[in-house]
Design an enzyme around this catalytic site. Structure first.
Site, mmCIF file in Angstrom:
data_model
loop_
_atom_site.group_PDB
_atom_site.id
_atom_site.type_symbol
_atom_site.label_atom_id
_atom_site.label_comp_id
_atom_site.label_asym_id
_atom_site.label_seq_id
_atom_site.Cartn_x
_atom_site.Cartn_y
_atom_site.Cartn_z
ATOM 1 N N GLY A 165 6.722 2.175 13.045
ATOM 2 C CA GLY A 165 7.674 3.054 13.729
ATOM 3 C C GLY A 165 7.681 4.415 13.083
ATOM 4 O O GLY A 165 7.459 4.553 11.867
ATOM 5 N N GLY A 204 5.976 -2.344 24.071
ATOM 6 C CA GLY A 204 5.352 -1.301 23.246
ATOM 7 C C GLY A 204 5.139 -1.741 21.804
ATOM 8 O O GLY A 204 4.788 -0.938 20.948
ATOM 9 N N GLU A 243 1.628 5.743 0.572
ATOM 10 C CA GLU A 243 2.770 4.818 0.679
ATOM 11 C C GLU A 243 2.928 4.260 2.094
ATOM 12 O O GLU A 243 3.285 3.101 2.299
ATOM 13 C CB GLU A 243 4.053 5.557 0.262
ATOM 14 C CG GLU A 243 5.299 4.712 0.263
ATOM 15 C CD GLU A 243 5.253 3.569 -0.740
ATOM 16 O OE1 GLU A 243 5.188 3.828 -1.948
ATOM 17 O OE2 GLU A 243 5.264 2.397 -0.307
ATOM 18 N N LYS A 255 -4.434 2.966 6.581
ATOM 19 C CA LYS A 255 -4.719 1.716 5.854
ATOM 20 C C LYS A 255 -6.206 1.376 5.873
ATOM 21 O O LYS A 255 -6.753 0.858 4.912
ATOM 22 C CB LYS A 255 -3.896 0.568 6.435
ATOM 23 C CG LYS A 255 -4.175 0.332 7.906
ATOM 24 C CD LYS A 255 -3.008 -0.230 8.663
ATOM 25 C CE LYS A 255 -3.149 0.205 10.109
ATOM 26 N NZ LYS A 255 -2.027 -0.110 10.923
ATOM 27 N N ASP A 257 -5.605 -5.983 10.701
ATOM 28 C CA ASP A 257 -4.623 -5.022 10.189
ATOM 29 C C ASP A 257 -3.970 -5.562 8.904
ATOM 30 O O ASP A 257 -3.855 -4.844 7.905
ATOM 31 C CB ASP A 257 -3.562 -4.790 11.287
ATOM 32 C CG ASP A 257 -2.437 -3.895 10.849
ATOM 33 O OD1 ASP A 257 -2.593 -2.666 10.924
ATOM 34 O OD2 ASP A 257 -1.388 -4.419 10.414
ATOM 35 N N GLU A 299 -0.420 -3.053 20.959
ATOM 36 C CA GLU A 299 -1.241 -2.041 21.610
ATOM 37 C C GLU A 299 -2.015 -2.650 22.769
ATOM 38 O O GLU A 299 -2.163 -3.875 22.854
ATOM 39 C CB GLU A 299 -2.204 -1.448 20.587
ATOM 40 C CG GLU A 299 -1.442 -0.663 19.534
ATOM 41 C CD GLU A 299 -2.347 -0.148 18.439
ATOM 42 O OE1 GLU A 299 -3.517 0.127 18.730
ATOM 43 O OE2 GLU A 299 -1.860 -0.025 17.308
ATOM 44 N N VAL A 356 0.964 0.755 4.046
ATOM 45 C CA VAL A 356 1.388 -0.657 4.073
ATOM 46 C C VAL A 356 2.904 -0.731 4.212
ATOM 47 O O VAL A 356 3.638 -0.123 3.427
ATOM 48 C CB VAL A 356 0.988 -1.402 2.772
ATOM 49 C CG1 VAL A 356 1.333 -2.884 2.886
ATOM 50 C CG2 VAL A 356 -0.469 -1.216 2.433
ATOM 51 N N LYS A 395 -4.111 -4.300 4.800
ATOM 52 C CA LYS A 395 -2.915 -4.060 3.993
ATOM 53 C C LYS A 395 -2.886 -4.935 2.731
ATOM 54 O O LYS A 395 -2.539 -4.463 1.653
ATOM 55 C CB LYS A 395 -1.665 -4.307 4.853
ATOM 56 C CG LYS A 395 -1.527 -3.270 5.973
ATOM 57 C CD LYS A 395 -0.475 -3.691 6.975
ATOM 58 C CE LYS A 395 -0.268 -2.648 8.063
ATOM 59 N NZ LYS A 395 0.568 -3.145 9.162
ATOM 60 N N GLY A 432 5.081 0.406 6.462
ATOM 61 C CA GLY A 432 5.875 1.512 7.017
ATOM 62 C C GLY A 432 6.796 2.130 5.978
ATOM 63 O O GLY A 432 6.334 2.694 4.981
HETATM 64 N N1 HSE Z 1 0.081 -2.444 13.990
HETATM 65 C C1 HSE Z 1 0.911 -2.558 12.828
HETATM 66 C C2 HSE Z 1 1.862 -3.719 12.978
HETATM 67 C C3 HSE Z 1 1.755 -1.351 12.561
HETATM 68 O O1 HSE Z 1 1.962 -4.324 14.042
HETATM 69 O O2 HSE Z 1 2.520 -4.038 12.003
HETATM 70 C C4 HSE Z 1 1.103 -0.305 11.765
HETATM 71 O O3 HSE Z 1 0.636 -0.752 10.529
#
Ligand code: HSE
Length: 432
Positions: free
Chosen positions: A307, A192, A134, A110, A206, A195, A137, A210, A139
């Protein structure tokens, strides 16, 4: 199917997602070949030295792996490269080099697509190769292809999205369990979901990448992530959730992109949204995107935004799309940004606002606060004062009528100068 020369695939990155993609391409080779009309074959995986310690790598045919850039980039038998190393550098340079040498590229990156998409799409077009993203954004949620194909006849009026699962998990936990932000964050880290360095997620960066990608596709105009107004969730307190709940709202980190009069508005920030709205009921690590098209009306997408399995679905779909193009002798469409439409300055954006502040519990104080807001043209829609707190202080919350960002910022500066206002805890935009 008669014997046909397989389409060669190269993979860069053997992390959790890379490992899952390798597994899907190998285990579903027959199914994918059937859907493409020609077999595909995973021919080389570029990894880093430490990946050799991974069980999955040890269990695979060792001749598949290389740590050498030169070997990987100079393999003529690779037609499509899947980039899953993540981060801006060296992924950007790798993708440029691959497109420039006539390879098709599939990426989940991304950051690279948001920052360098315009240049890379142009490069792909110039070399007549595919560039698909694809998985960048949402998943496994089919978003990019939907904008490129299925929604193409629409003028998109707006996109309202929850596109960061980490923050959605944290906000859902704060709302449900009444925990403070730091507690919900460490819970997300233990599970988990967040991060070790969660900055990009919690500061909204992030989500900004997107929404920049989606806005670029939706409005056919390049939107760079630097143009996205971005505010994270770390200032939110459980008290904000409590008041939101009392007022019939929930708090979500929203990514919003709108087009009005050829101007684009694009922002990421926490927002109060009505508790009965579609996005309000998307909880935990789930993502959701609401698209408002002039022909379709509102279309909603929801699902796992991250995921390994969900992401591998999107990556494999991109490989199939490009491979079908190779079979048919037609490059898959590469979307180009038609224009650079102006971005609306954040100061002109108008929303309602929720304000929570600590004031001296004395006569005339509410009047002073109301006067301060009024003198900036901000009209109060409702105000709640709770019980007096220690030290003759009281917490008040105010809901405003629509006001511009410029006036609210000016009012905030004015309020902080009033001796009777001890602290303005939070100001949260309301999207109703
Ligand atoms: N770190 C992102 C989230 C996942 O928490 O949605 C990967 O884009």
């Amino acid at each position: 199917m008669e014997e046909q020369k397989p389409i060669g695939i190269g993979l860069m990155g053997m992390g959790v997602i890379g490992g899952q993609v390798a597994q899907v391409l190998t285990e579903r080779a027959v199914q994918l070949a059937d859907r493409i009309g020609r077999p595909i074959e995973l021919r080389k995986i570029k990894i880093i030295e430490s990946d050799f310690l991974r069980r999955q790598v040890q269990d695979m045919d060792q001749s598949l792996f290389t740590t050498s850039d030169e070997e990987f980039f100079n393999m003529p038998e690779i037609d499509i490269v899947i980039e899953l190393i993540g981060g801006e550098h060296p992924a950007y340079e790798y993708i440029k080099r691959l497109l420039g040498s006539g390879k098709h590229v599939v990426t989940a990156n991304k950051e690279v697509i948001a920052k360098h998409g315009a240049e890379l799409r142009e490069l792909a077009r110039h070399h007549n190769v595919g560039l698909r993203y694809e998985a960048s954004v949402g998943g496994g949620i089919p978003l990019i292809a939907s904008f490129e194909h299925d929604l193409i006849a629409n003028c998109i009026k707006g996109i309202y999205a929850i596109i960061n699962g980490t923050t959605n998990y944290i906000l859902s936990t704060m709302a449900k369990e009444g925990t403070e932000f730091s507690v919900a964050l460490s819970q997300a880290q233990k599970l988990g979901y967040a991060e070790a360095n969660p900055c990009n997620d919690i500061e909204g960066i992030d989500a900004a990448y997107k929404i920049a990608i989606l806005a670029t596709l939706a409005f056919r105009s390049h939107v760079h992530p630097d143009q996205v107004f971005c505010e994270g969730i770390s200032r939110l307190s459980w008290k904000d959730f409590q008041y939101a709940n009392e007022m019939g709202f929930v708090i979500k980190l929203l990514a919003i992109a709108k087009q009005e009069q050829n101007q684009i508005e694009v922002r990421v920030h926490p927002a109060f949204i009505p508790e009965d709205s579609f996005l309000a009921n998307v909880d935990g690590v789930y993502n959701a995107v609401l698209v408002d098209g002039d022909l379709t009306g509102q279309v909603t997408f929801t699902g796992k935004g991250a995921g390994a399995q969900a992401t591998s679905s999107a990556v494999a779909a991109d490989v199939v799309a490009i491979a079908r193009g190779i079979v048919n002798g037609q490059n898959v469409l590469v979307h180009l940004d038609d224009e650079n439409k102006p971005i609306k300055p954040m100061t002109s954006v108008v929303t309602r606002f929720f304000m929570r502040m600590l004031i001296a519990d004395q006569s005339g104080v509410l009047a002073q606060v109301a006067f301060t807001l009024g003198s900036r043209n901000i009209s109060i829609s409702s105000a709640i004062q709770k019980e007096t707190m220690p030290d003759q202080m009281a917490e008040i919350v105010i809901m405003t009528h629509p006001a511009s960002e410029e006036s609210i910022q000016a009012a905030y500066a004015d309020l902080t100068k009033l001796s009777v206002v001890k602290e303005v805890h939070n100001i949260i935009r309301v999207e109703a």
